[in-house]
Design a protein around this motif. Sequence first.
Motif, PDB file in Angstrom:
ATOM      1  N   PHE A 161       0.954  -1.000   0.082  1.00 42.50           N
ATOM      2  CA  PHE A 161       0.066  -0.043   0.019  1.00 42.50           C
ATOM      3  C   PHE A 161       1.102   1.176  -0.166  1.00 42.50           C
ATOM      4  N   LEU A 162       1.335   1.691  -1.110  1.00 37.94           N
ATOM      5  CA  LEU A 162       2.141   2.842  -1.468  1.00 37.94           C
ATOM      6  C   LEU A 162       1.857   4.166  -0.801  1.00 37.94           C
ATOM      7  N   PRO A 163       2.845   4.713  -0.033  1.00 42.26           N
ATOM      8  CA  PRO A 163       2.404   6.035   0.411  1.00 42.26           C
ATOM      9  C   PRO A 163       2.074   6.977  -0.366  1.00 42.26           C
ATOM     10  N   ARG A 164       2.447   7.014  -1.774  1.00 39.67           N
ATOM     11  CA  ARG A 164       1.637   7.899  -2.815  1.00 39.67           C
ATOM     12  C   ARG A 164       1.868   6.793  -4.175  1.00 39.67           C
ATOM     13  N   GLU A 165       0.477   6.892  -4.694  1.00 38.16           N
ATOM     14  CA  GLU A 165       0.509   6.077  -5.987  1.00 38.16           C
ATOM     15  C   GLU A 165      -0.457   6.633  -7.011  1.00 38.16           C
ATOM     16  N   TYR A 207      -3.350  13.716 -14.019  1.00 39.31           N
ATOM     17  CA  TYR A 207      -3.656  12.363 -13.148  1.00 39.31           C
ATOM     18  C   TYR A 207      -4.338  12.410 -11.654  1.00 39.31           C
ATOM     19  N   ARG A 208      -4.688  10.991 -11.260  1.00 45.73           N
ATOM     20  CA  ARG A 208      -5.493  11.018  -9.980  1.00 45.73           C
ATOM     21  C   ARG A 208      -4.465  10.103  -9.305  1.00 45.73           C
ATOM     22  N   GLU A 209      -4.053  10.626  -7.929  1.00 45.00           N
ATOM     23  CA  GLU A 209      -3.255   9.952  -7.150  1.00 45.00           C
ATOM     24  C   GLU A 209      -3.981   9.724  -5.886  1.00 45.00           C
ATOM     25  N   ARG A 210      -3.624   8.736  -5.040  1.00 46.51           N
ATOM     26  CA  ARG A 210      -4.071   8.674  -3.873  1.00 46.51           C
ATOM     27  C   ARG A 210      -2.769   8.454  -2.875  1.00 46.51           C
ATOM     28  N   ARG A 211      -2.979   8.830  -1.678  1.00 40.38           N
ATOM     29  CA  ARG A 211      -1.772   9.027  -0.873  1.00 40.38           C
ATOM     30  C   ARG A 211      -2.160   8.822   0.675  1.00 40.38           C
ATOM     31  N   TRP A 212      -1.278   8.339   1.388  1.00 42.99           N
ATOM     32  CA  TRP A 212      -1.745   7.934   2.746  1.00 42.99           C
ATOM     33  C   TRP A 212      -2.137   9.226   3.618  1.00 42.99           C
ATOM     34  N   ASP A 213      -3.342   9.047   4.203  1.00 37.11           N
ATOM     35  CA  ASP A 213      -3.998  10.252   5.190  1.00 37.11           C
ATOM     36  C   ASP A 213      -3.841   9.613   6.524  1.00 37.11           C
ATOM     37  N   THR A 221       3.283   5.259  10.742  1.00 35.74           N
ATOM     38  CA  THR A 221       4.235   4.159  11.338  1.00 35.74           C
ATOM     39  C   THR A 221       3.463   2.970  11.853  1.00 35.74           C
ATOM     40  N   CYS A 222       1.959   2.978  11.674  1.00 28.85           N
ATOM     41  CA  CYS A 222       1.218   1.713  12.340  1.00 28.85           C
ATOM     42  C   CYS A 222       1.143   0.796  10.977  1.00 28.85           C
ATOM     43  N   PRO A 223       1.108  -0.508  11.468  1.00 26.21           N
ATOM     44  CA  PRO A 223       0.989  -1.429  10.287  1.00 26.21           C
ATOM     45  C   PRO A 223      -0.415  -1.864   9.699  1.00 26.21           C
ATOM     46  N   THR A 224      -1.480  -1.236  10.454  1.00 29.86           N
ATOM     47  CA  THR A 224      -2.647  -1.494   9.753  1.00 29.86           C
ATOM     48  C   THR A 224      -3.465  -0.257   9.429  1.00 29.86           C
ATOM     49  N   CYS A 225      -2.940   0.976   9.527  1.00 30.93           N
ATOM     50  CA  CYS A 225      -3.582   2.228   9.110  1.00 30.93           C
ATOM     51  C   CYS A 225      -3.748   2.117   7.906  1.00 30.93           C
ATOM     52  N   ARG A 226      -4.876   2.206   7.160  1.00 33.35           N
ATOM     53  CA  ARG A 226      -5.030   2.268   5.737  1.00 33.35           C
ATOM     54  C   ARG A 226      -6.033   3.431   5.041  1.00 33.35           C
ATOM     55  N   CYS A 227      -6.036   4.444   5.645  1.00 30.20           N
ATOM     56  CA  CYS A 227      -6.781   5.665   5.297  1.00 30.20           C
ATOM     57  C   CYS A 227      -5.915   6.162   4.037  1.00 30.20           C
ATOM     58  N   TYR A 228      -6.520   6.840   2.976  1.00 21.74           N
ATOM     59  CA  TYR A 228      -5.921   7.540   2.286  1.00 21.74           C
ATOM     60  C   TYR A 228      -6.732   8.625   1.699  1.00 21.74           C
ATOM     61  N   GLU A 229      -6.317   9.690   1.023  1.00 18.99           N
ATOM     62  CA  GLU A 229      -6.944  10.392   0.325  1.00 18.99           C
ATOM     63  C   GLU A 229      -6.713  10.706  -1.146  1.00 18.99           C
TER      64      GLU A 229
END
Length: 368
Positions: free
Chosen positions: A62-66, A263-269, A242-250
């Motif tokens: 789950f990439l930090p920015r994709e 382009y459209r990207e998603r990144r960790w939130d 740093t959490c192994p299970t946090c999965r929210c993104y914007e």
Amino acid sequence: MRYVKLPKENTYAFLERLKEWGKLYAPVKISEKFYDFREIDDVKKVEFSYNRTIMPPKKFFFLPREKLFEFNLTKAEYREVIEDVEPFVLFGLHACDIFGLKVLDTIYLDELPDKYYKVRREKGIIIGISCMPDEYCFCNLRETDFADDGFDLFLHELPDGWLVRVGTPTGHRIVDKNIKLFEEVTTEDICNFREFENRRSRSFRYHEDWSNLRYLLELEMEHPMWDEQADICLACGNCNTTCPTCRCYEVQDIVNLDGETGYRERRWDSCQLRSHGLVAGNHNFRPTKKDRFRNRYLCKNSYNEKLGISYCVGCGRCTYFCPAGISFVKNLRTIMGLEGEKSCPSEISEEIPKRGFAYASEIRGEDI
């Protein structure tokens, strides 16, 4: 399950052979006290005795920015972008991080699988390694201290090598292709394995029952701890990152200078950021830092029905890497009455309607 032994003198040769299966990533020491998963050129840089990496292994799936897709506004077209992922090997995951990936699987590989996550998960080979807990570890309380599955191979430390559990067909193929590096497990190896696991179990700082914690959190929404700790919190989002299970993104659309393509990207939130709960009309579901602080505790301690565990795997990263020095475990134990003031505070009548079935007094309906 199949068990084999990897003698200590064959460890580095085994790591070299793993490169035949894809790029090798493993924990390395990056500063005086910090470790992280990095691509390995020299296998002798791999750290076997470490407590936790800065970033969890989720960053490989789950990439930090994709980038999700590219678009052309004039032509009203879009083109999906799915990276051609090459096989890779993640070596040295602890049991808690393996459970972290299993939690993410329940989110991103459900009945509507996330194709960006799925393609990386299918190309990743997971090799776990045993560990000894430090003062921040509490995976034993989360029942994530020993992984039954979720790995291809898992290495358990022995005095003269590693007892290896083989978890998947890929794991069998890795062992079979390098069978000369392995030996049969002896009675002495079994005794050493049992002794290590018993010593590891005793080394955890806390030994208590947290099965009712998620209910206590709901019942103690007005506990003074929330105000005290939220006031200290910097709302930086480091605990989420740093959490192994946090999965929210914007999701954000990036338009190029031509005003036509982009382009459209998603990144960790992070749920600790004010923007996380902000919606149209400038309404915010969690407008205060206290609201956001409390939400994270409720989220991490909620119940994952598919795995039968909470969304927190007890790795200790959120406490260890918190710049404000907030202890996640201490705050939870405070809610449980195991830290700080043990006696219950005097009841405040105005707070009673906020709890449980007291809500029913505000609902109008026919008497039954």
